[in-house]
Design an enzyme around this catalytic site. Structure first.
Site, PDB file in Angstrom:
ATOM      1  CG  HIS A  70      11.973  19.902 -29.469  1.00 60.19           C
ATOM      2  ND1 HIS A  70      12.975  19.098 -30.359  1.00 60.19           N
ATOM      3  CD2 HIS A  70      10.787  19.655 -30.822  1.00 60.19           C
ATOM      4  CE1 HIS A  70      12.503  18.830 -31.439  1.00 60.19           C
ATOM      5  NE2 HIS A  70      10.825  19.354 -31.225  1.00 60.19           N
ATOM      6  CD  GLU A  84      15.624  19.453 -25.239  1.00 60.86           C
ATOM      7  OE1 GLU A  84      15.898  18.328 -25.301  1.00 60.86           O
ATOM      8  OE2 GLU A  84      14.330  19.748 -25.442  1.00 60.86           O
ATOM      9  CB  CYS A 118      16.983  17.120 -31.196  1.00 68.16           C
ATOM     10  SG  CYS A 118      16.273  18.791 -31.108  1.00 68.16           S
ATOM     11  CB  CYS A 151      17.574  21.137 -28.184  1.00 73.67           C
ATOM     12  SG  CYS A 151      15.441  21.070 -28.677  1.00 73.67           S
TER      13      CYS A 151
END
Length: 164
Positions: free
Chosen positions: A60, A62, A90, A93
């Site tokens: 992801h 992040e 999420c 993260c």
């Protein structure tokens, strides 16, 4: 949270960097999420989602941005960092932000389905963890929301075309 006009301008500046990374991710057919990590007025890292390209469910934006920022300062603790993300992080993260001891998170738009900061769980300010993160949201919200909605709208349309 009340944010001063000067801080809002700074936040908008860095969120544009995150949005640029999100647009690049979209061009690579990734979910268009972008993140940057800043300390003071120094950009440490910027990343867009790469889960498909890397075949990595943890890639992801992040996570990638936190990894690079930690490498740049040679420390996994990013205690002075502000993280800008186009969408609410999420659970994975948000947990990584806690582990990195990030000072502040700024995100563009909420993720009603998987967001773990405001929408669900409240990971960044729960009493159960040993670190809390200052959170600001809604910076360039319209642009951030439009990008993600347009991506999924096009994806649904393409899927329906193949189902016919």
């Amino acid at each position: 949270m009340q944010i001063s006009g000067a801080q809002t301008d700074i936040d908008a500046h860095w969120m544009r960097q995150a949005l640029a990374a999100a647009h690049e991710a979209r061009q690579r057919h990734e979910v268009p999420v972008g993140t940057c990590v800043v300390v003071g007025d120094t950009l440490l890292s910027v990343a867009g989602n790469q889960t498909c390209a890397d075949r990595d469910p943890t890639a992801h934006a992040e996570i990638l941005a936190l990894r690079e920022a930690a490498r740049r300062i040679d420390n996994y603790r990013l205690t002075d960092a502000v993280v800008y993300s186009t969408i609410e992080p999420c659970a994975m993260c948000a947990g990584a932000l806690i582990q990195a001891r990030v000072r502040r998170l700024v995100f563009g738009t909420r993720d009603e389905r998987a967001g773990a900061v405001d929408s669900h769980f409240r990971i960044c300010d729960t009493d159960f963890l040993n670190h809390r993160i200052e959170v600001s949201s809604g910076i360039l919200e319209v642009e951030c929301r439009a990008l993600i909605q347009e991506f999924f709208r096009a994806r649904r349309k393409a899927r329906m075309k193949y189902e016919l």
